[in-house]
Design a protein around this motif. Structure first.
Motif, PDB file in Angstrom:
ATOM      1  N   HIS A  85       0.838  -1.200   0.000  1.00  0.00           N
ATOM      2  CA  HIS A  85       0.000   0.000   0.000  1.00  0.00           C
ATOM      3  C   HIS A  85       0.876   1.255   0.000  1.00  0.00           C
ATOM      4  O   HIS A  85       1.889   1.311   0.708  1.00  0.00           O
ATOM      5  CB  HIS A  85      -0.903   0.039   1.238  1.00  0.00           C
ATOM      6  N   ALA A  86       0.471   2.245  -0.774  1.00  0.00           N
ATOM      7  CA  ALA A  86       1.146   3.539  -0.788  1.00  0.00           C
ATOM      8  C   ALA A  86       0.097   4.632  -0.897  1.00  0.00           C
ATOM      9  O   ALA A  86      -0.945   4.458  -1.555  1.00  0.00           O
ATOM     10  CB  ALA A  86       2.131   3.635  -1.950  1.00  0.00           C
ATOM     11  N   VAL A  87       0.366   5.761  -0.249  1.00  0.00           N
ATOM     12  CA  VAL A  87      -0.518   6.932  -0.326  1.00  0.00           C
ATOM     13  C   VAL A  87       0.323   8.090  -0.842  1.00  0.00           C
ATOM     14  O   VAL A  87       1.311   8.474  -0.219  1.00  0.00           O
ATOM     15  CB  VAL A  87      -1.135   7.275   1.040  1.00  0.00           C
ATOM     16  N   VAL A  88      -0.091   8.637  -1.982  1.00  0.00           N
ATOM     17  CA  VAL A  88       0.673   9.679  -2.659  1.00  0.00           C
ATOM     18  C   VAL A  88      -0.164  10.938  -2.762  1.00  0.00           C
ATOM     19  O   VAL A  88      -1.365  10.882  -3.030  1.00  0.00           O
ATOM     20  CB  VAL A  88       1.075   9.200  -4.080  1.00  0.00           C
ATOM     21  N   SER A  89       0.458  12.075  -2.535  1.00  0.00           N
ATOM     22  CA  SER A  89      -0.189  13.363  -2.786  1.00  0.00           C
ATOM     23  C   SER A  89       0.441  13.986  -4.020  1.00  0.00           C
ATOM     24  O   SER A  89       1.655  13.872  -4.231  1.00  0.00           O
ATOM     25  CB  SER A  89      -0.031  14.289  -1.575  1.00  0.00           C
ATOM     26  N   PRO A  90      -0.377  14.637  -4.863  1.00  0.00           N
ATOM     27  CA  PRO A  90       0.141  15.136  -6.144  1.00  0.00           C
ATOM     28  C   PRO A  90       1.169  16.241  -5.983  1.00  0.00           C
ATOM     29  O   PRO A  90       1.107  17.050  -5.054  1.00  0.00           O
ATOM     30  CB  PRO A  90      -1.118  15.652  -6.856  1.00  0.00           C
ATOM     31  N   GLY A  91       2.153  16.242  -6.867  1.00  0.00           N
ATOM     32  CA  GLY A  91       3.197  17.266  -6.860  1.00  0.00           C
ATOM     33  C   GLY A  91       4.232  16.947  -7.919  1.00  0.00           C
ATOM     34  O   GLY A  91       4.298  15.826  -8.442  1.00  0.00           O
ATOM     35  N   SER A  92       5.062  17.916  -8.243  1.00  0.00           N
ATOM     36  CA  SER A  92       6.028  17.748  -9.329  1.00  0.00           C
ATOM     37  C   SER A  92       7.312  17.064  -8.873  1.00  0.00           C
ATOM     38  O   SER A  92       7.806  16.142  -9.519  1.00  0.00           O
ATOM     39  CB  SER A  92       6.355  19.117  -9.938  1.00  0.00           C
ATOM     40  N   ARG A  93       7.885  17.511  -7.749  1.00  0.00           N
ATOM     41  CA  ARG A  93       9.215  17.043  -7.363  1.00  0.00           C
ATOM     42  C   ARG A  93       9.232  15.541  -7.059  1.00  0.00           C
ATOM     43  O   ARG A  93      10.261  14.886  -7.203  1.00  0.00           O
ATOM     44  CB  ARG A  93       9.695  17.855  -6.153  1.00  0.00           C
ATOM     45  N   SER A  94       8.098  14.989  -6.668  1.00  0.00           N
ATOM     46  CA  SER A  94       8.018  13.558  -6.343  1.00  0.00           C
ATOM     47  C   SER A  94       7.712  12.696  -7.561  1.00  0.00           C
ATOM     48  O   SER A  94       7.540  11.468  -7.430  1.00  0.00           O
ATOM     49  CB  SER A  94       6.931  13.328  -5.278  1.00  0.00           C
ATOM     50  N   THR A  95       7.664  13.292  -8.757  1.00  0.00           N
ATOM     51  CA  THR A  95       7.267  12.578  -9.988  1.00  0.00           C
ATOM     52  C   THR A  95       8.043  11.286 -10.246  1.00  0.00           C
ATOM     53  O   THR A  95       7.431  10.259 -10.573  1.00  0.00           O
ATOM     54  CB  THR A  95       7.382  13.515 -11.201  1.00  0.00           C
ATOM     55  N   PRO A  96       9.377  11.266 -10.114  1.00  0.00           N
ATOM     56  CA  PRO A  96      10.095  10.024 -10.445  1.00  0.00           C
ATOM     57  C   PRO A  96       9.617   8.806  -9.660  1.00  0.00           C
ATOM     58  O   PRO A  96       9.437   7.726 -10.232  1.00  0.00           O
ATOM     59  CB  PRO A  96      11.554  10.371 -10.111  1.00  0.00           C
ATOM     60  N   LEU A  97       9.402   8.976  -8.356  1.00  0.00           N
ATOM     61  CA  LEU A  97       8.985   7.833  -7.554  1.00  0.00           C
ATOM     62  C   LEU A  97       7.482   7.596  -7.657  1.00  0.00           C
ATOM     63  O   LEU A  97       7.029   6.447  -7.674  1.00  0.00           O
ATOM     64  CB  LEU A  97       9.399   8.033  -6.095  1.00  0.00           C
ATOM     65  N   ALA A  98       6.693   8.670  -7.732  1.00  0.00           N
ATOM     66  CA  ALA A  98       5.245   8.505  -7.879  1.00  0.00           C
ATOM     67  C   ALA A  98       4.917   7.722  -9.153  1.00  0.00           C
ATOM     68  O   ALA A  98       4.072   6.817  -9.146  1.00  0.00           O
ATOM     69  CB  ALA A  98       4.557   9.872  -7.896  1.00  0.00           C
ATOM     70  N   SER A  99       5.598   8.042 -10.244  1.00  0.00           N
ATOM     71  CA  SER A  99       5.364   7.341 -11.511  1.00  0.00           C
ATOM     72  C   SER A  99       5.741   5.873 -11.405  1.00  0.00           C
ATOM     73  O   SER A  99       5.020   4.990 -11.889  1.00  0.00           O
ATOM     74  CB  SER A  99       6.172   7.998 -12.635  1.00  0.00           C
ATOM     75  N   ALA A 100       6.864   5.599 -10.752  1.00  0.00           N
ATOM     76  CA  ALA A 100       7.318   4.219 -10.610  1.00  0.00           C
ATOM     77  C   ALA A 100       6.368   3.403  -9.731  1.00  0.00           C
ATOM     78  O   ALA A 100       6.089   2.234 -10.022  1.00  0.00           O
ATOM     79  CB  ALA A 100       8.731   4.196 -10.034  1.00  0.00           C
ATOM     80  N   LEU A 101       5.848   4.014  -8.679  1.00  0.00           N
ATOM     81  CA  LEU A 101       4.893   3.314  -7.820  1.00  0.00           C
ATOM     82  C   LEU A 101       3.597   3.026  -8.574  1.00  0.00           C
ATOM     83  O   LEU A 101       3.009   1.941  -8.444  1.00  0.00           O
ATOM     84  CB  LEU A 101       4.598   4.148  -6.571  1.00  0.00           C
ATOM     85  N   ALA A 102       3.143   4.000  -9.366  1.00  0.00           N
ATOM     86  CA  ALA A 102       1.907   3.824 -10.124  1.00  0.00           C
ATOM     87  C   ALA A 102       2.013   2.702 -11.147  1.00  0.00           C
ATOM     88  O   ALA A 102       1.004   2.084 -11.508  1.00  0.00           O
ATOM     89  CB  ALA A 102       1.523   5.131 -10.808  1.00  0.00           C
ATOM     90  N   ASP A 103       3.214   2.426 -11.618  1.00  0.00           N
ATOM     91  CA  ASP A 103       3.419   1.379 -12.628  1.00  0.00           C
ATOM     92  C   ASP A 103       3.516  -0.028 -12.029  1.00  0.00           C
ATOM     93  O   ASP A 103       3.543  -1.014 -12.771  1.00  0.00           O
ATOM     94  CB  ASP A 103       4.707   1.666 -13.419  1.00  0.00           C
ATOM     95  N   LEU A 104       3.586  -0.115 -10.707  1.00  0.00           N
ATOM     96  CA  LEU A 104       3.747  -1.426 -10.068  1.00  0.00           C
ATOM     97  C   LEU A 104       2.458  -2.236 -10.126  1.00  0.00           C
ATOM     98  O   LEU A 104       1.366  -1.728  -9.829  1.00  0.00           O
ATOM     99  CB  LEU A 104       4.161  -1.273  -8.607  1.00  0.00           C
ATOM    100  N   SER A 105       2.582  -3.490 -10.472  1.00  0.00           N
ATOM    101  CA  SER A 105       1.449  -4.414 -10.407  1.00  0.00           C
ATOM    102  C   SER A 105       1.420  -5.022  -9.009  1.00  0.00           C
ATOM    103  O   SER A 105       2.444  -5.449  -8.488  1.00  0.00           O
ATOM    104  CB  SER A 105       1.618  -5.509 -11.458  1.00  0.00           C
ATOM    105  N   GLY A 106       0.245  -5.041  -8.398  1.00  0.00           N
ATOM    106  CA  GLY A 106       0.127  -5.615  -7.062  1.00  0.00           C
ATOM    107  C   GLY A 106       0.222  -4.599  -5.944  1.00  0.00           C
ATOM    108  O   GLY A 106       0.226  -4.971  -4.769  1.00  0.00           O
ATOM    109  N   LEU A 107       0.298  -3.306  -6.293  1.00  0.00           N
ATOM    110  CA  LEU A 107       0.359  -2.254  -5.272  1.00  0.00           C
ATOM    111  C   LEU A 107      -0.958  -1.491  -5.248  1.00  0.00           C
ATOM    112  O   LEU A 107      -1.448  -1.032  -6.288  1.00  0.00           O
ATOM    113  CB  LEU A 107       1.503  -1.281  -5.560  1.00  0.00           C
TER     114      LEU A 107
END
Length: 561
Positions: free
Chosen positions: A22-44
């Motif tokens: 489980h992950a909880v993300v709030s929108p923003g620009s500087r966190s884009t590299p990790l937010a994008s990678a988390l969103a691409d994970l299957s099973g999260l």
């Protein structure tokens, strides 16, 4: 692909291999590299929360229910500051969180570069561990360092002193994975899947058996076992261990209302749930005075119980909560940092004279409490026994602070194993109440939240999460138009009481819920309330119970006199 995108993929897949679900993300620009990678994970399971304060408590609720770390990710600047209340609660209640704050690199700090503040150390002493990672690099040794840091963080969050871990993550441009980076190359022969395939760690918790606990209070005959707020991972195991402990000692078991075991121990004969009312009688205080105490978890809410324990100052053994002093009454105490488990000792099944004495007091006190909550008018305490009757052992109940948690202590007397109970009793605040409950309910189990109108309004932004919520959460709002707990304090006689403490808000909860697209219903009577809490529901719904704050306070004060 670019350096940041590669780094994000390494971190995300490493966390997945470690057991992140489980992950909880709030929108923003500087966190884009990790937010994008988390969103691409299957099973999260990825939740997106606009309000970072709400996001923090939502992650806290998920971690409470799953008992494993949850990732919390935000952009740079003041976004991180909004996590502080949830970080404090996680630290004080021992809940594992992985708090990840994106940041600008060192060359853009301390120069008013925009959306840049001092983020290292922003949570003070509350994280159990904190560090800042290096700016992402495609160098293989640097990727290994990043991998190691996140493995370390994951394990530190789970103990031996469990709680929030803070990692500050500086990123340079480009941030979006789709933006090409001049000169970027993958390390030679790099295999992402193999590189991130770390072994899932195992957290070992020391165990202690009832006989070993009893050995610390040998010679004591007139003791008590006090069980504070708890939601054990294995409730049947803990119930069996406590029964064994009570059989070995011959002592009664005083269980907090914010504890799942009140229902699980209801047929044991050793359960005492009305201790607050019993100990309001000075004769009972003296008659039942212990010569030793065994405590599990934090102390119950009751000020009466706390004052009685403080006055006794007898040898006290505290089981659980490793590495921390959780004894605000400053007992003659020692701490056993372990989980209590059954030992199979031949404990007596017959009630001791001391247990029978407490049961006599319990029977009388229960009759008084049932009379207090058995009125037909809209007394707040009436909701508690009706919830106890309606909820099943597989359900969950989250209880807000202030009056709801106290009414639970007085009136929660289930006649069978009942709901798993959660609450935020680390810092005891009302902030994040709805967000935490939404997190607790996220896995789909039928969940109820009992809170006051001020707690509900204080966390109104949590209703933004309802749009994508797929679980089952019924929010019971006791609306007495203000802070009911203050009607029980000396300030209730102040000429400025309503302005400073009562603080009526006069908000239409129905219109507020409508703005968020959340179902809302005003409860007209207790029969309707029983019907509504007994049926299943999908999504988020609000049941509003309108009460009279002054009348309720007078009824409690008269009943408990």
């Amino acid at each position: 692909m670019n350096t940041n995108a590669l780094w994000g993929k390494v971190v995300a897949r490493t966390l997945l291999a470690l057991g992140l679900r489980h992950a909880v993300v709030s929108p923003g620009s500087r966190s884009t590299p990790l937010a994008s990678a988390l969103a691409d994970l299957s099973g999260l399971d990825l939740a997106v929360a606009l309000d970072e304060r709400s996001a923090g408590f939502h992650a806290l609720g998920i971690a409470k229910a799953t008992r494993r770390p949850v990732v919390l990710l935000c952009t740079s600047g003041t976004a991180a500051a909004n996590y502080l209340p949830a970080v404090i609660e996680a630290r004080l209640s021992g809940i594992p969180l992985l708090v990840l704050t994106a940041d600008r690199p060192a060359e853009l700090r301390e120069c008013h570069s925009g959306q840049t503040i001092r983020q290292v150390g922003i949570f003070g002493t509350y994280p159990v561990w904190e560090t800042e990672t290096a700016v992402p690099s495609s160098d293989l040794s640097q990727l290994r360092s990043a991998r190691q840091t996140f493995v370390d963080a994951w394990q530190r969050a789970q103990g031996p002193l469990a709680g929030p871990v803070h990692l500050n993550l500086p990123f340079r441009d480009p941030l979006a994975p789709s933006v090409a980076e001049v000169g970027f190359r993958l390390p030679k022969g790099f295999d992402l899947e193999n590189f991130c395939d770390v072994p899932e760690p195992l957290t070992l918790v020391p165990k202690i058996k009832p006989l070993d606990v009893v050995s610390r209070v040998l010679g004591a005959e007139f003791g008590v076992i006090v069980v504070g707020p708890h939601a054990p991972a294995n409730r049947a195991q803990l119930a069996a261990a406590i029964r064994e402990l009570a059989g070995l000692t011959g002592w009664p078991v005083l269980v907090d209302g914010a504890g799942t075991l009140r229902g699980d121990l209801v047929d044991s004969g050793v359960l005492v749930a009305s201790y607050d009312l019993i100990l309001r009688d000075t004769k009972a205080q003296k008659m039942l005075r212990p010569d030793a105490v065994i405590r599990l978890f934090d102390l119950p809410t009751s000020k009466t119980l706390r004052a009685w324990l403080a006055d006794t100052d007898v040898p006290t053994v505290l089981v659980g909560r490793p590495g921390e002093n959780t004894d605000p009454v400053h007992s003659q105490w020692t701490r056993l940092d372990a989980e209590l488990v059954p030992g199979g000792a031949g404990a007596s099944l017959a009630l001791s004279p001391l247990q029978k004495l407490w049961r006599q007091h319990e029977t009388k006190a229960l009759r008084r409490l049932q009379k207090t909550s058995g009125v037909s008018w809209a007394f707040e305490g009436c909701a508690i026994p009706l919830l106890a009757e309606a909820l099943e052992a597989n359900d969950r109940l989250f209880v807000g602070s202030s009056m709801p948690i106290r009414d639970l202590e007085w009136f929660w007397h289930p006649t069978k194993p009942s709901a798993e109970i959660f609450c935020n009793r680390g810092a005891n605040g009302i902030d994040g109440t709805v967000s935490t409950a939404l997190g607790v309910a996220r896995d789909g189990r039928r969940t109820f939240l009992l809170c006051g109108d001020l707690a509900f309004l204080h966390d109104g932004n949590a209703l933004l999460l309802a749009k994508d919520f797929v679980g089952s959460l019924t929010i019971v709002v006791i609306n007495n138009d203000g802070g009911g707990i203050f009607n029980h304090l000396p300030v209730a006689s102040s000429k400025n009481f309503e302005k400073l403490w009562g603080t009526p808000q006069g908000v239409s909860l129905g219109k507020l819920c409508s703005a968020f697209g959340v179902s809302h219903q005003v409860i007209k009577n207790w029969n309707q309330f029983s019907r509504e809490v007994s049926r299943g529901s999908i999504g988020v719904r609000v049941l509003e119970v309108v009460t009279n704050r002054a009348k309720d306070a007078a009824h409690r004060q008269k009943s408990f006199r």
